[in-house]
Design a protein around this motif. Structure first.
Motif: not given
Length: 403
Positions: A28-32, A363-364, A355-356
């Motif tokens: 699950q991508c942390t989508f920001l 994803e930011v 890198l993040l």
């Protein structure tokens, strides 16, 4: 026991061992980064697909007999939502199309001045430069120093240029993409009009993140995307043109509606997929059911929470006061992450952003502003406190790596 074949033995596919791929837990991508391309409401994309299938069952019936009344009806509903007369609003595929339509319709010549902000969206700056190269007009950027101290700093910067120069057009971002503070249009627009300057507002990030009432705002031209914060399927946007300018604005593509007025000229540009427009009914139903004020309160509450968490974790600062942000905030990254670099620019920002993503699955977007790196954090109703903490911890680990 069956022999385990090398995955490259399975034809020429790079990722060919399907059994192994299926067994890997889904991440699950942390989508920001909602501000980039939005995130569509599931029911809306399902409705769009149903319209596509319906159209193909009998295309002539759909396009020749049924489509235009449906487009008129959804235009009326959207116009009511953004506070304008339906005859002053046109449906387009994206905000860029609207900005091009306005700028190509206006006449510029040697000595005319166009102004924009230093943080204006890159594609719009390129268009403005090209317009000036073709016509002899001059483009002037209104420079903004960061961090911004308050609304008056921005208002003063605009006033100084508008009051001293004979500016024909100001192209301003309601919420700049690279530095997402909310431009105080209620103060800036009267200043521009007082000096005879027309204003084109790029509101790509506004619909869905702000309450809009375009007639009260008294803006000359306004464009916004529906696919970003409004959460529609991709390929839906709008252009608003104030009544006294409508006779002078033409679509980029001239088709059957030419000569029959603003709405007729824009409503049909040729055969294409019109389903994103028709799915706007479902999107509007969602916003009316959930309540725009309720959604906006959640966004701002999450923005404030994110600012508290990230500033406390990184010991840095915002690019503007929290009161100037809405659904997005811009937070400075710890200087140790990039202090070892002699030049801090877009290339360095892209490295940190990648890198993040690759190391932490976050994803930011990372922005470079005046020698410093910032993260632009998007907060919509799908954003959780866990998402914010994931970003805080990931950046803190990078900070410790470079410290």
């Amino acid at each position: 026991m069956a022999k385990k074949e090398n995955c490259r033995d399975f034809g020429s596919f790079q990722a060919s061992n399907v059994q192994e791929l299926i067994s890997i837990p889904e991440e699950q991508c942390t989508f920001l980064n909602h501000g980039a391309f939005g995130c569509v409401i599931k029911e809306a994309i399902q409705i769009a697909q149903q319209w596509q299938l319906y159209a193909e069952r009998q295309p002539l019936r759909f396009f020749d007999r049924e489509l235009l009344p449906h487009l008129v009806f959804v235009t009326r509903r959207l116009a009511k939502f953004v506070g304008c007369d339906a005859s002053d609003l046109a449906l387009l595929t994206n905000a860029t199309m609207g900005i091009n339509s306005v700028l190509r319709s206006l006449t510029f010549s040697q000595g005319d001045i166009i102004v924009c902000l230093s943080v204006t969206y890159g594609a719009v700056k390129k268009l403005l430069r090209q317009i000036c190269e073709d016509t002899g007009a001059e483009l002037k950027e209104i420079h903004l120093d960061f961090p911004i101290t308050g609304e008056e700093q921005v208002v003063d910067a605009v006033r100084q240029v508008i009051s001293k120069e004979n500016v024909k057009l100001a192209v301003l971002d309601h919420i700049p993409s690279n530095a997402p503070f909310i431009l105080p249009l209620e103060t800036i627009l009267p200043i521009c009009h007082q000096h005879g300057t027309k204003v084109l507002i790029d509101g790509a990030h506004a619909l869905g993140s702000l309450n809009l009432h375009l007639e009260k705002l008294n803006v000359d031209f306004y464009v916004s995307n529906c696919h970003k914060w409004f959460c529609s399927p991709k390929g839906a946007a709008f252009l608003y043109v104030r009544k006294d300018h409508k006779n002078h604005v033409r679509p980029l593509v001239i088709s059957h509606g030419y000569g029959y007025g603003f709405s007729s000229e824009f409503i049909w540009s040729g055969l294409k997929d019109y389903s994103p427009f028709l799915a706007l009914h479902t999107v509007l139903d969602f916003w009316h059911a959930a309540g725009p004020d309720s959604i906006h309160r959640y966004m701002r509450r999450m923005s404030s929470h994110a600012a508290d968490v990230l500033l406390s974790s990184w010991r840095t600062s915002l690019a503007a006061p929290i009161s100037m942000f809405g659904s997005m905030i811009l937070v400075q990254l710890p200087a140790t992450i990039y202090a070892h670099k002699s030049v801090v620019d877009y290339n360095e920002a892209e490295k940190v952003q990648n890198l993040l993503y690759h190391r932490f699955n976050i994803e930011v977007p990372v922005k470079a502003l005046q020698g410093k790196l910032y993260v632009r954090v998007s907060l919509h109703i799908h954003t959780t406190e866990d998402d914010i903490w994931s970003l805080a911890k990931a950046v803190s680990s990078l900070h410790e790596l470079y410290a």
